[in-house]
Design an enzyme around this catalytic site. Sequence first.
Site, PDB file in Angstrom:
ATOM      1  N   GLU A 150       4.819  -5.643   4.112  1.00  0.00           N
ATOM      2  CA  GLU A 150       4.580  -4.946   5.389  1.00  0.00           C
ATOM      3  C   GLU A 150       5.816  -5.053   6.291  1.00  0.00           C
ATOM      4  OE1 GLU A 150       2.113  -3.149   6.426  1.00  0.00           O
ATOM      5  OE2 GLU A 150       0.550  -3.575   4.960  1.00  0.00           O
ATOM      6  N   ASP A 184      -0.797   4.187   1.001  1.00  0.00           N
ATOM      7  CA  ASP A 184      -1.416   5.099   1.965  1.00  0.00           C
ATOM      8  C   ASP A 184      -0.658   5.020   3.285  1.00  0.00           C
ATOM      9  OD1 ASP A 184      -2.499   2.455   2.242  1.00  0.00           O
ATOM     10  OD2 ASP A 184      -4.087   3.255   3.528  1.00  0.00           O
ATOM     11  N   HIS A 197       3.849   4.048  12.311  1.00  0.00           N
ATOM     12  CA  HIS A 197       2.717   4.808  12.880  1.00  0.00           C
ATOM     13  C   HIS A 197       3.147   5.768  13.994  1.00  0.00           C
ATOM     14  CE1 HIS A 197      -0.624   1.818  11.407  1.00  0.00           C
ATOM     15  NE2 HIS A 197       0.397   1.887  10.569  1.00  0.00           N
ATOM     16  N   HIS A 236       0.839  -1.195   0.000  1.00  0.00           N
ATOM     17  CA  HIS A 236       0.000   0.000   0.000  1.00  0.00           C
ATOM     18  C   HIS A 236       0.872   1.243   0.000  1.00  0.00           C
ATOM     19  CE1 HIS A 236       0.641   0.840   4.382  1.00  0.00           C
ATOM     20  NE2 HIS A 236       0.731  -0.457   4.475  1.00  0.00           N
ATOM     21  N   ASP A 264       6.453   1.846   6.781  1.00  0.00           N
ATOM     22  CA  ASP A 264       5.104   1.284   6.566  1.00  0.00           C
ATOM     23  C   ASP A 264       4.361   2.090   5.525  1.00  0.00           C
ATOM     24  OD1 ASP A 264       2.762  -0.116   6.760  1.00  0.00           O
ATOM     25  OD2 ASP A 264       2.241   0.578   8.756  1.00  0.00           O
ATOM     26  N   GLU A 304      -5.092   0.611   2.892  1.00  0.00           N
ATOM     27  CA  GLU A 304      -4.785  -0.521   3.765  1.00  0.00           C
ATOM     28  C   GLU A 304      -4.942  -0.087   5.211  1.00  0.00           C
ATOM     29  OE1 GLU A 304      -2.830  -3.390   6.272  1.00  0.00           O
ATOM     30  OE2 GLU A 304      -2.195  -1.316   6.058  1.00  0.00           O
ATOM     31  N   GLU A 305      -4.572   1.154   5.486  1.00  0.00           N
ATOM     32  CA  GLU A 305      -4.594   1.652   6.867  1.00  0.00           C
ATOM     33  C   GLU A 305      -5.999   2.088   7.288  1.00  0.00           C
ATOM     34  OE1 GLU A 305      -2.108   1.174   8.550  1.00  0.00           O
ATOM     35  OE2 GLU A 305      -0.223   1.551   7.493  1.00  0.00           O
TER      36      GLU A 305
HETATM   37 ZN   LIG Z   1       1.294  -1.223   6.366  1.00  0.00          ZN
END
Ligand SMILES: [Zn+2]
Length: 383
Positions: free
Chosen positions: A170, A75, A355, A73, A106, A141-142
């Site tokens: 990931e 995003d 994150h 991903h 990520d 995805e998030e």
């Molecule tokens: Zn991810």
Amino acid sequence: MAVLDSLDLARRLIRCPSVTPEEGGALDLLQEVLEGLGFRCRRLMFTAAGTPDVDNLYARLGAGGPNFCYAGHTDVVPPGDPAAWRHGPFAAELADGWLYGRGAVDMKGAVAAYLGALSRFLDARGPDFGGSLSLLITADEEGPAVNGTRKVLDALAEEGETLDACLVGEPTSNERLGDMVKIGRRGALNARLRVTGVQGHSAYAHLADNPVHRLVAMLARLTGEPLDEGSAHFPPTSLQVTTVDVGNPTTNVIPAEATAGFDVRFSDRHTSASVERWLRERLDAVGGDYELTVRVSGESFLCPPGPLSDLIARAVTSVTGTPPELGTSGGTSDARFLKDFAPVAEFGLLNATAHKVDERVSLADLDALGRIYQAVLDGYFAA
Ligand SMILES: [Zn+2]
């Protein structure tokens, strides 16, 4: 065939402000780069009531099988307060051997490392490498993950497109790059418990029914015994109470209701249905009125160790010198959808800063990940 600079590409991707569900220019950039490598690219836009519209990219090079797919991903989660960052979250600055920015681990860094690996593989092997290469990249995805990978897979299946192996990039590494490859994921279930009683004066408790006491007893039951002991590839199921809410500003009123929330991450010893059954049995045993609302974000699954995980483990070992552990810890990912279409395994960067403020990837890891991905491709398409 041009060989791509992964670091440069990672920086350009991070500079695209692609907070879920915004495409933010990141998929456009990938499409341009992949077309430069000879891929046929398609954009798949999906919509559904109550969820954001999502843009997705499927790219393929070659027509024959086997089709090796890299999934990921572009995003990212929101950066929070940009002032809290040492370097701007979308500036992609380099400092002391690190690349900073939201998505560095990520997983824009991993996507860039894979594209670099892809370009070197194609440069060495040419177009007749004996199969097809594809990428399935989503911009959701998030987020709710409703209009992303799952719908792309359904659309591809309808057209007869097949994937023969799938590597998800990931961030799976824990302490050092390559210490873990994921071959499954725990299931995730979120629950809200509302206990109702009868409001009353705390001095006349016999005229009331205190829901707080029953809520406390229920939570004690739920946390007082394990759901299971785990299994060969899974840690024990974990239930964590995340909130308890009564919101009672008085000192002498028994409230009419009390609520709590908890999050369950479950092993392959359970399904979401068996977890819910387990919860209700214990709540019923305490008794009284309650309402349990359950939201399932994914079932647990395991792709038993096999040729794909062996291949990735060999590639990791060839670059780092140490074989990875095959595990299932952490949160959910799109691998939960992919596993219904092809054998899937996940491998990527360190998850330590994912994150978080100051998300960053070491340049050494970015380089090593690219070499591991290239070894995977060399191994999969070994002559
Ligand atoms: Zn991810």
